[in-house]
Design a protein around this motif. Structure first.
Motif, PDB file in Angstrom:
ATOM      1  N   ILE A 134       1.117  -1.067   0.068  1.00 28.81           N
ATOM      2  CA  ILE A 134      -0.093  -0.052   0.018  1.00 28.81           C
ATOM      3  C   ILE A 134       0.855   1.176  -0.066  1.00 28.81           C
ATOM      4  N   GLY A 135       0.673   1.912  -1.177  1.00 27.67           N
ATOM      5  CA  GLY A 135       1.719   3.057  -1.168  1.00 27.67           C
ATOM      6  C   GLY A 135       1.280   4.414  -0.682  1.00 27.67           C
ATOM      7  N   TYR A 136       1.379   4.508   0.791  1.00 33.13           N
ATOM      8  CA  TYR A 136       0.593   5.523   1.698  1.00 33.13           C
ATOM      9  C   TYR A 136       1.946   6.766   1.323  1.00 33.13           C
ATOM     10  N   SER A 157      -7.969   2.100   1.858  1.00 25.88           N
ATOM     11  CA  SER A 157      -7.019   1.415   1.103  1.00 25.88           C
ATOM     12  C   SER A 157      -6.856  -0.174   1.100  1.00 25.88           C
ATOM     13  N   PHE A 158      -6.994  -0.356   2.580  1.00 28.15           N
ATOM     14  CA  PHE A 158      -6.835  -1.874   2.964  1.00 28.15           C
ATOM     15  C   PHE A 158      -8.078  -2.579   2.428  1.00 28.15           C
ATOM     16  N   LEU A 164     -14.150   0.393   6.775  1.00 29.74           N
ATOM     17  CA  LEU A 164     -13.265   0.534   7.762  1.00 29.74           C
ATOM     18  C   LEU A 164     -12.750   1.811   8.125  1.00 29.74           C
ATOM     19  N   LYS A 165     -13.228   2.824   7.145  1.00 27.79           N
ATOM     20  CA  LYS A 165     -12.791   3.998   7.442  1.00 27.79           C
ATOM     21  C   LYS A 165     -13.744   4.972   8.248  1.00 27.79           C
ATOM     22  N   GLY A 166     -14.804   4.254   8.670  1.00 25.07           N
ATOM     23  CA  GLY A 166     -15.847   4.692   9.683  1.00 25.07           C
ATOM     24  C   GLY A 166     -15.239   4.973  10.896  1.00 25.07           C
ATOM     25  N   LYS A 167     -15.818   6.084  11.755  1.00 24.04           N
ATOM     26  CA  LYS A 167     -14.989   6.679  12.775  1.00 24.04           C
ATOM     27  C   LYS A 167     -14.869   5.555  13.957  1.00 24.04           C
ATOM     28  N   GLU A 207       0.824  -3.819  12.642  1.00 20.74           N
ATOM     29  CA  GLU A 207      -0.109  -4.340  13.617  1.00 20.74           C
ATOM     30  C   GLU A 207      -1.427  -4.109  12.930  1.00 20.74           C
ATOM     31  N   VAL A 208      -1.730  -2.826  12.362  1.00 21.18           N
ATOM     32  CA  VAL A 208      -2.915  -2.836  11.339  1.00 21.18           C
ATOM     33  C   VAL A 208      -3.103  -3.822  10.434  1.00 21.18           C
ATOM     34  N   SER A 209      -1.962  -4.267   9.729  1.00 23.77           N
ATOM     35  CA  SER A 209      -2.231  -5.170   8.810  1.00 23.77           C
ATOM     36  C   SER A 209      -2.523  -6.639   9.372  1.00 23.77           C
ATOM     37  N   ASP A 210      -1.806  -6.899  10.555  1.00 23.13           N
ATOM     38  CA  ASP A 210      -1.997  -8.165  11.027  1.00 23.13           C
ATOM     39  C   ASP A 210      -3.487  -8.257  11.750  1.00 23.13           C
ATOM     40  N   ILE A 211      -3.872  -7.303  12.402  1.00 19.01           N
ATOM     41  CA  ILE A 211      -5.425  -7.044  12.842  1.00 19.01           C
ATOM     42  C   ILE A 211      -6.399  -7.256  11.787  1.00 19.01           C
TER      43      ILE A 211
END
Length: 301
Positions: A38-40, A228-229, A241-244, A260-264
């Motif tokens: 993911i190209g952030y 993006s994920f 997922l982008k919901g608050k 950690e985000v990716s693993d979750i």
């Protein structure tokens, strides 16, 4: 695509993720567990700096770089992406291989001999671990020059602090000499301890420009990252997922660390597939048995 997939809109997914929906649950899980880029913005900035170093004109004192961040902040992911963008290839004349960027692991302690062994192993060069350091050094210099290595990337470079001060200084001197003799930039990846280690060598401190990977804040950029994920995760139902509320939960669990985000999300996606929910919401995040970095540290005490 299956009849179920064709009867429903999957605009929340990119093309590859939509294709994955036509596969079995296990095949989807395998895909989710594989690594994806993911190209952030910060990652693109760091990659840009590495690209500049790769084409930097050769001189005795080459500029170098230190990518600094907490464990699981995405340092290795960036280096792997750069390596993928610059793979080894055969020379046009058929006389050997060119390796634009050589990516190695730092030895667990500051050992010149083990550093050379790691380089030789990565280059598939025959050697004996018991060979003298001088012999390994000569072999490293010869093979790296022959393969036209333009950049050396060293992961976990902060591990040099695991040895006594005199060995740390020798190890740093070896890194400096590799850069000088081969006239190539060196990119080190490590925690903030790596900064402290490099500062013990004034010459390296002047040449290793740090690039920091901070933890993610709970802001618009983080929510954009989660969006993006979501486009890459083959789940039939929209998760938002982008919901608050969901974003805040993921940020709390991950402590702002990209790995950690990716693993979750991998664990939550597998749960969503196996239960038939096909989406990641607060209930799913509460059901998975995921420990935050702080919780894991407590368990080690």
């Amino acid at each position: 695509m299956t009849s179920k997939a064709s009867a429903q809109s999957y605009e929340h997914l990119n093309e590859e993720a939509q294709y994955q929906l036509s596969r079995s649950n296990q095949e989807r899980i395998d895909y989710i567990q594989s690594s994806r880029w993911i190209g952030y913005p910060k990652a693109k900035e760091v990659l840009g700096r590495m690209e500049d170093l790769l084409v930097y004109p050769k001189k005795h004192r080459m500029p170098c770089m230190l990518i600094v961040g907490d464990s699981n902040s995405g340092k290795t992911m960036i280096a792997e992406r750069f390596s993928d963008l610059h793979p080894a290839y055969e020379r046009e004349d058929g006389e050997g291989v060119v390796i634009p960027a050589l990516f190695i692991q730092s030895p667990p302690t500051p050992s010149e001999s083990r550093l050379y062994s790691n380089i030789l192993t990565k280059m598939f060069a025959p050697f004996r671990p018991s060979d003298t350091t001088d012999k390994k050094h000569h072999q490293v210099m010869t093979i790296m020059a022959a393969c036209n290595v333009k950049m050396l990337i060293i992961d976990e470079i902060h591990s040099l602090l695991a040895g006594p001060l005199d060995k740390q200084r020798i190890f740093l001197s070896v890194i400096r000499n590799l850069s000088n003799e081969l006239k190539i930039p060196i990119v080190g990846l490590g925690t903030k301890d790596a900064l402290r280690a490099v500062k013990t060598d004034p010459q390296l401190d002047n040449r290793f420009k740090p690039s920091l990977l901070p933890r993610w804040e709970m802001d618009t950029d983080f929510r954009r990252l989660l969006a993006s994920f979501e486009r890459m995760i083959p789940l039939s139902n929209r998760s938002n997922l982008k919901g608050k509320a969901v974003a805040q939960k993921i940020h709390f669990m991950s402590e702002g660390l990209l790995g950690e985000v990716s693993d979750i999300l991998v664990e939550a996606s597998i749960y969503a597939i196996n239960t038939g929910l096909e989406k990641i919401d607060l209930d799913v995040l509460n059901q998975i048995s995921y420990e935050s970095p702080k919780e894991r540290k407590k368990g080690q005490r």
